[in-house]
Design a protein around this motif. Structure first.
Motif, PDB file in Angstrom:
ATOM      1  N   ALA A  61     -12.873 -16.195  27.336  1.00 31.98           N
ATOM      2  CA  ALA A  61     -12.022 -15.019  27.131  1.00 31.98           C
ATOM      3  C   ALA A  61     -12.549 -13.820  27.914  1.00 31.98           C
ATOM      4  CB  ALA A  61     -11.935 -14.693  25.641  1.00 31.98           C
ATOM      5  N   ALA A  62     -13.873 -13.667  27.981  1.00 29.46           N
ATOM      6  CA  ALA A  62     -14.454 -12.569  28.756  1.00 29.46           C
ATOM      7  C   ALA A  62     -14.164 -12.753  30.238  1.00 29.46           C
ATOM      8  CB  ALA A  62     -15.965 -12.492  28.506  1.00 29.46           C
ATOM      9  N   TRP A  63     -14.185 -14.016  30.705  1.00 27.84           N
ATOM     10  CA  TRP A  63     -13.852 -14.254  32.102  1.00 27.84           C
ATOM     11  C   TRP A  63     -12.380 -13.918  32.386  1.00 27.84           C
ATOM     12  CZ3 TRP A  63     -10.347 -17.439  34.571  1.00 27.84           C
ATOM     13  CH2 TRP A  63     -10.422 -17.416  35.974  1.00 27.84           C
ATOM     14  N   VAL A  64     -11.497 -14.206  31.446  1.00 31.93           N
ATOM     15  CA  VAL A  64     -10.080 -13.846  31.623  1.00 31.93           C
ATOM     16  C   VAL A  64      -9.945 -12.329  31.785  1.00 31.93           C
ATOM     17  CG1 VAL A  64      -7.831 -13.745  30.470  1.00 31.93           C
ATOM     18  CG2 VAL A  64      -9.140 -15.880  30.478  1.00 31.93           C
ATOM     19  N   ASP A  65     -10.697 -11.561  31.000  1.00 36.41           N
ATOM     20  CA  ASP A  65     -10.688 -10.099  31.170  1.00 36.41           C
ATOM     21  C   ASP A  65     -11.095  -9.731  32.597  1.00 36.41           C
ATOM     22  OD1 ASP A  65      -9.959  -9.797  28.517  1.00 36.41           O
ATOM     23  OD2 ASP A  65     -12.011  -9.429  27.828  1.00 36.41           O
ATOM     24  N   HIS A  66     -12.131 -10.397  33.093  1.00 34.24           N
ATOM     25  CA  HIS A  66     -12.589 -10.168  34.480  1.00 34.24           C
ATOM     26  C   HIS A  66     -11.475 -10.516  35.470  1.00 34.24           C
ATOM     27  CE1 HIS A  66     -14.854 -10.822  38.214  1.00 34.24           C
ATOM     28  NE2 HIS A  66     -14.375 -12.043  38.227  1.00 34.24           N
ATOM     29  N   LEU A  67     -10.801 -11.631  35.247  1.00 40.75           N
ATOM     30  CA  LEU A  67      -9.712 -12.051  36.132  1.00 40.75           C
ATOM     31  C   LEU A  67      -8.641 -10.980  36.236  1.00 40.75           C
ATOM     32  CD1 LEU A  67      -8.203 -14.378  37.711  1.00 40.75           C
ATOM     33  CD2 LEU A  67      -7.236 -15.024  35.505  1.00 40.75           C
ATOM     34  N   LEU A  68      -8.223 -10.447  35.101  1.00 40.38           N
ATOM     35  CA  LEU A  68      -7.177  -9.420  35.104  1.00 40.38           C
ATOM     36  C   LEU A  68      -7.662  -8.142  35.771  1.00 40.38           C
ATOM     37  CD1 LEU A  68      -4.261  -9.680  33.928  1.00 40.38           C
ATOM     38  CD2 LEU A  68      -5.820 -11.463  33.162  1.00 40.38           C
ATOM     39  N   GLU A  69      -8.939  -7.810  35.596  1.00 33.85           N
ATOM     40  CA  GLU A  69      -9.489  -6.625  36.266  1.00 33.85           C
ATOM     41  C   GLU A  69      -9.468  -6.797  37.786  1.00 33.85           C
ATOM     42  OE1 GLU A  69     -13.357  -6.262  34.616  1.00 33.85           O
ATOM     43  OE2 GLU A  69     -12.650  -5.666  32.611  1.00 33.85           O
ATOM     44  N   VAL A  70      -9.787  -7.997  38.273  1.00 33.09           N
ATOM     45  CA  VAL A  70      -9.765  -8.254  39.713  1.00 33.09           C
ATOM     46  C   VAL A  70      -8.341  -8.165  40.247  1.00 33.09           C
ATOM     47  CG1 VAL A  70     -10.178  -9.999  41.496  1.00 33.09           C
ATOM     48  CG2 VAL A  70     -11.867  -9.650  39.683  1.00 33.09           C
ATOM     49  N   VAL A  71      -7.388  -8.743  39.518  1.00 37.92           N
ATOM     50  CA  VAL A  71      -5.992  -8.679  39.948  1.00 37.92           C
ATOM     51  C   VAL A  71      -5.560  -7.227  40.147  1.00 37.92           C
ATOM     52  CG1 VAL A  71      -3.601  -9.073  39.199  1.00 37.92           C
ATOM     53  CG2 VAL A  71      -5.301 -10.900  38.975  1.00 37.92           C
ATOM     54  N   ALA A  72      -5.957  -6.368  39.218  1.00 36.19           N
ATOM     55  CA  ALA A  72      -5.563  -4.959  39.304  1.00 36.19           C
ATOM     56  C   ALA A  72      -6.344  -4.223  40.382  1.00 36.19           C
ATOM     57  CB  ALA A  72      -5.753  -4.290  37.946  1.00 36.19           C
ATOM     58  N   SER A  73      -7.675  -4.365  40.389  1.00 39.20           N
ATOM     59  CA  SER A  73      -8.500  -3.568  41.300  1.00 39.20           C
ATOM     60  C   SER A  73      -8.341  -3.999  42.755  1.00 39.20           C
ATOM     61  CB  SER A  73      -9.972  -3.648  40.890  1.00 39.20           C
ATOM     62  OG  SER A  73     -10.459  -4.972  41.002  1.00 39.20           O
ATOM     63  N   GLU A  74      -8.112  -5.286  42.993  1.00 39.04           N
ATOM     64  CA  GLU A  74      -7.989  -5.791  44.361  1.00 39.04           C
ATOM     65  C   GLU A  74      -6.524  -5.910  44.797  1.00 39.04           C
ATOM     66  OE1 GLU A  74     -10.409  -6.171  46.378  1.00 39.04           O
ATOM     67  OE2 GLU A  74     -12.087  -5.973  44.982  1.00 39.04           O
ATOM     68  N   ARG A  75      -5.620  -5.488  43.947  1.00 36.41           N
ATOM     69  CA  ARG A  75      -4.185  -5.533  44.263  1.00 36.41           C
ATOM     70  C   ARG A  75      -3.770  -6.928  44.738  1.00 36.41           C
ATOM     71  NH1 ARG A  75      -1.720  -1.061  43.810  1.00 36.41           N
ATOM     72  NH2 ARG A  75       0.032  -1.693  45.145  1.00 36.41           N
ATOM     73  N   VAL A  76      -4.041  -7.901  43.869  1.00 39.39           N
ATOM     74  CA  VAL A  76      -3.738  -9.302  44.165  1.00 39.39           C
ATOM     75  C   VAL A  76      -2.239  -9.550  44.012  1.00 39.39           C
ATOM     76  CG1 VAL A  76      -4.106 -11.678  43.372  1.00 39.39           C
ATOM     77  CG2 VAL A  76      -6.033 -10.078  43.485  1.00 39.39           C
ATOM     78  N   ASP A  77      -1.658 -10.255  44.989  1.00 41.82           N
ATOM     79  CA  ASP A  77      -0.229 -10.583  44.952  1.00 41.82           C
ATOM     80  C   ASP A  77       0.045 -11.932  44.308  1.00 41.82           C
ATOM     81  OD1 ASP A  77       0.622  -8.268  46.576  1.00 41.82           O
ATOM     82  OD2 ASP A  77      -0.474  -9.290  48.183  1.00 41.82           O
ATOM     83  N   LEU A  78      -0.911 -12.862  44.460  1.00 39.63           N
ATOM     84  CA  LEU A  78      -0.695 -14.230  43.969  1.00 39.63           C
ATOM     85  C   LEU A  78      -2.006 -14.791  43.424  1.00 39.63           C
ATOM     86  CD1 LEU A  78       0.901 -16.933  43.736  1.00 39.63           C
ATOM     87  CD2 LEU A  78       0.237 -17.390  46.120  1.00 39.63           C
ATOM     88  N   VAL A  79      -1.967 -15.291  42.200  1.00 38.81           N
ATOM     89  CA  VAL A  79      -3.100 -16.006  41.614  1.00 38.81           C
ATOM     90  C   VAL A  79      -2.764 -17.490  41.647  1.00 38.81           C
ATOM     91  CG1 VAL A  79      -4.467 -16.425  39.532  1.00 38.81           C
ATOM     92  CG2 VAL A  79      -3.752 -14.094  40.108  1.00 38.81           C
ATOM     93  N   VAL A  80      -3.658 -18.305  42.225  1.00 35.42           N
ATOM     94  CA  VAL A  80      -3.446 -19.753  42.224  1.00 35.42           C
ATOM     95  C   VAL A  80      -4.531 -20.409  41.378  1.00 35.42           C
ATOM     96  CG1 VAL A  80      -2.266 -19.763  44.450  1.00 35.42           C
ATOM     97  CG2 VAL A  80      -4.726 -20.090  44.391  1.00 35.42           C
ATOM     98  N   VAL A  81      -4.122 -21.349  40.554  1.00 29.59           N
ATOM     99  CA  VAL A  81      -5.037 -22.071  39.664  1.00 29.59           C
ATOM    100  C   VAL A  81      -4.883 -23.556  39.987  1.00 29.59           C
ATOM    101  CG1 VAL A  81      -5.795 -22.426  37.290  1.00 29.59           C
ATOM    102  CG2 VAL A  81      -4.575 -20.324  37.901  1.00 29.59           C
ATOM    103  N   ALA A  82      -5.891 -24.126  40.649  1.00 30.17           N
ATOM    104  CA  ALA A  82      -5.780 -25.486  41.182  1.00 30.17           C
ATOM    105  C   ALA A  82      -6.267 -26.530  40.184  1.00 30.17           C
ATOM    106  CB  ALA A  82      -6.552 -25.595  42.491  1.00 30.17           C
ATOM    107  N   GLY A  83      -5.659 -26.555  39.002  1.00 26.88           N
ATOM    108  CA  GLY A  83      -5.868 -27.644  38.060  1.00 26.88           C
ATOM    109  C   GLY A  83      -6.988 -27.469  37.068  1.00 26.88           C
ATOM    110  N   ASP A  84      -6.961 -28.325  36.021  1.00 23.16           N
ATOM    111  CA  ASP A  84      -7.899 -28.327  34.899  1.00 23.16           C
ATOM    112  C   ASP A  84      -7.911 -26.983  34.187  1.00 23.16           C
ATOM    113  OD1 ASP A  84      -8.489 -30.965  35.220  1.00 23.16           O
ATOM    114  OD2 ASP A  84     -10.479 -30.678  36.059  1.00 23.16           O
ATOM    115  N   VAL A  85      -6.736 -26.599  33.743  1.00 22.89           N
ATOM    116  CA  VAL A  85      -6.621 -25.403  32.905  1.00 22.89           C
ATOM    117  C   VAL A  85      -7.333 -25.656  31.578  1.00 22.89           C
ATOM    118  CG1 VAL A  85      -5.022 -23.866  31.718  1.00 22.89           C
ATOM    119  CG2 VAL A  85      -4.457 -24.763  33.996  1.00 22.89           C
ATOM    120  N   TYR A  86      -7.085 -26.831  31.002  1.00 22.52           N
ATOM    121  CA  TYR A  86      -7.735 -27.236  29.759  1.00 22.52           C
ATOM    122  C   TYR A  86      -8.822 -28.259  30.048  1.00 22.52           C
ATOM    123  CZ  TYR A  86      -3.703 -25.166  27.331  1.00 22.52           C
ATOM    124  OH  TYR A  86      -2.756 -24.306  26.856  1.00 22.52           O
TER     125      TYR A  86
END
Length: 392
Positions: free
Chosen positions: A25-50
Motif C-alpha cells: 500500500a505504501a508503494w501504491v502511494d509512491h506510484l501515485l506521487e510519481v504519476v503526479a510529479s512526473e506528469r505521467v501519461d500512461l502507466v503500464v503494468v506487465a502482469g502479476d498484479v496478484y
C-alpha cells in the motif's frame, strides 16, 4: 508520451510469513506521487498484479483502491495478466472499466487489438499481451509447437499486422515472459514448457518500446526492451536488486529515453554469514539490526537456541541455515549399517543436530521420551550409562 513501466506487484504476497500488504500500500502511494510529479501519461503494468489466482480479500481491496486512484489521476493505464493471475478474475468487467481509462488486457481474443492513445505528436498504440500459456493457445492459434517462443511469435504477428494498417502510429507492447539475456531470482514461478521457457528479444522486433514483466530484477535487454522488476523484494535472492520503475519518454518518431525511478525500501534485506558469536558481536553488522535477515551459521556444530539469540540483536531475522562441516540432516550414510534401535537413532540425531554429545541427564530424558512414544509393550529398558547401547 511519458510512460511509467511497472510489473509484478504480487499483491497479497508474504515474505517468509511476514505480511507485505502494508508495504505494498505504501508503494501504491509512491506510484501515485510519481504519476503526479512526473506528469505521467500512461502507466503500464506487465502482469502479476496478484500473487495467486484466487487472491485474498485484502489484496483485492488494495487493487481496487489502486485502480480507482489511477482512474482519477492524469494517466491512462494498460494492465495485463501474468502467470500468477487468473485472467478471468482479473479481467472481470474490463469493458466497463475501459471507460474510466483503465484498460485490462487479459483475453486472448483481444491480442492484436490495441488501446489507442494520443499526444501532441499523434497516436500511440498500446498492445497489452496477457500471459500466453503455450498449452492454452497452441490449439486455438494452431501453433507449430507448444513453446513460449511460438506463442509470443504469433502474438507479435498479430500486433505487427495491426500496426501495418496504422502508418505513423508509435507502439508500446506489454508482455509477461522470460526473455533471453535476463537473470531470474528465486521468487519467480517457473514457466518452463518442454524444458524451454526463454524467448529471444527478436520476437519483439518492430515495437517502439517493450515493457516486460515476470522477472523481479530490472534488466535492460536493449534500449527498447526492458524489465522493470517487482516494486518490492519477495525473496532474499533479491537483496542486491534496485527496486523501482522505468520512466520512458516516447518521442515523436518512436525514439526512447529512459530514466530510473527508485522505489521506497520499507525494510532492507541482509544476508549474513559467520559463526553465531561473530554475527552477534561484529559491529560491521550494525546496519542489519533493522533489516530482514537471512543468517547462515558456519559453526562446526549447531548452537543451542541459535534463532532466539540472533533475534536479540536482529529482531527481524527470518531465515536460519547451517553451513558447518557436519553432513546435512537426513543424508544417507556412505555405506550400509546394521539395524539400530530407536534409542540409538534418537541419540545419533541429537548429536548430528548439535554437533556434540548430550550430557547424561539429557540422555536419560531423551530415552524416556523414546519409550513414552513406543507402542510396543516390549520396550527397550532404559540404560542410564550413555556409553552403552540400550538393551532389553
Amino acid at each position: 508520451m511519458r510512460i511509467l513501466h511497472t510489473s509484478d506487484w504480487h499483491l497479497g504476497r508474504s515474505f517468509h510469513r511476514e505480511g507485505m500488504l502494508g508495504h505494498q500500500a505504501a508503494w501504491v502511494d509512491h506510484l501515485l506521487e510519481v504519476v503526479a510529479s512526473e506528469r505521467v501519461d500512461l502507466v503500464v503494468v506487465a502482469g502479476d498484479v496478484y500473487d495467486r489466482a484466487l487472491p485474498p480479500v485484502d489484496a483485492v481491496r488494495l487493487a481496487d483502491d489502486t485502480l480507482v486512484r489511477l482512474a482519477r489521476s492524469r494517466a491512462a493505464v494498460v494492465l495485463t495478466s501474468g502467470n500468477h493471475d487468473s485472467a478471468q478474475r482479473l479481467g472481470f468487467s474490463s469493458r466497463l472499466i475501459d471507460a474510466a481509462g483503465i484498460h485490462l488486457r487479459t483475453d486472448l481474443t483481444e491480442v492484436g487489438t490495441p488501446v489507442l492513445l494520443h499526444d501532441v505528436h499523434g497516436p500511440v498504440a498500446a498492445h497489452g499481451l496477457p500471459y500466453l500459456d503455450p498449452h492454452a493457445v497452441a490449439e486455438p492459434w494452431s501453433l507449430p509447437q507448444r513453446s513460449h517462443e511460438a506463442a509470443l511469435a504469433e502474438a507479435m504477428t498479430r500486433v505487427r499486422r495491426d500496426l501495418a494498417g496504422r502508418r505513423g502510429t508509435r507502439s508500446v507492447v506489454l508482455a509477461h515472459a522470460f526473455v533471453a539475456g535476463a537473470q531470474p531470482s528465486d521468487s519467480e514461478r517457473d514457466i518452463t514448457v518442454g524444458g524451454v521457457s526463454r524467448v529471444p528479444t527478436s520476437v519483439f522486433d518492430g515495437a517502439d518500446y517493450v515493457a516486460l514483466g515476470h522477472l523481479h530484477g530490472p534488466h535492460v535487454l536493449s534500449d527498447r526492451v526492458r524489465y522493470s522488476g517487482s516494486p518490492l523484494a519477495y525473496s532474499f535472492s533479491e537483496a542486491a536488486h534496485r527496486k523501482g520503475s522505468w520512466l520512458i519518454d516516447l518521442g515523436a518518431r518512436g525514439e526512447v529515453h529512459a530514466s530510473w525511478i527508485e522505489a521506497p525500501v520499507p525494510r532492507p534485506l541482509a544476508r549474513l554469514r559467520g559463526t553465531l558469536e561473530e554475527l552477534l558481536a561484529d559491529p560491521a553488522h550494525t546496519w542489519a539490526e533493522g533489516a530482514w535477515v537471512e543468517a547462515t551459521l558456519t559453526d562446526p556444530g549447531r548452537p543451542l537456541q541459535a534463532m532466539e539469540r540472533l533475534r536479540r540483536r536482529f529482531p527481524h531475522a527470518l531465515v536460519l541455515s547451517f553451513a558447518g562441516s557436519r553432513p546435512a540432516l537426513g543424508a544417507r550414510p556412505a555405506s550400509p549399517t546394521r539395524s539400530r534401535r530407536d534409542h540409538e537413532v534418537a541419540h545419533e540425531f541429537l548429536v548430528e543436530l548439535r554437533g556434540a554429545e548430550p550430557d547424561p541427564a539429557e540422555v536419560e530424558l531423551l530415552y524416556r521420551a523414546v519409550d513414552a512414544c513406543c507402542d510396543d509393550p516390549e520396550v527397550d529398558t532404559l540404560v542410564r550409562d550413555p556409553d552403552q547401547v540400550a538393551v532389553r
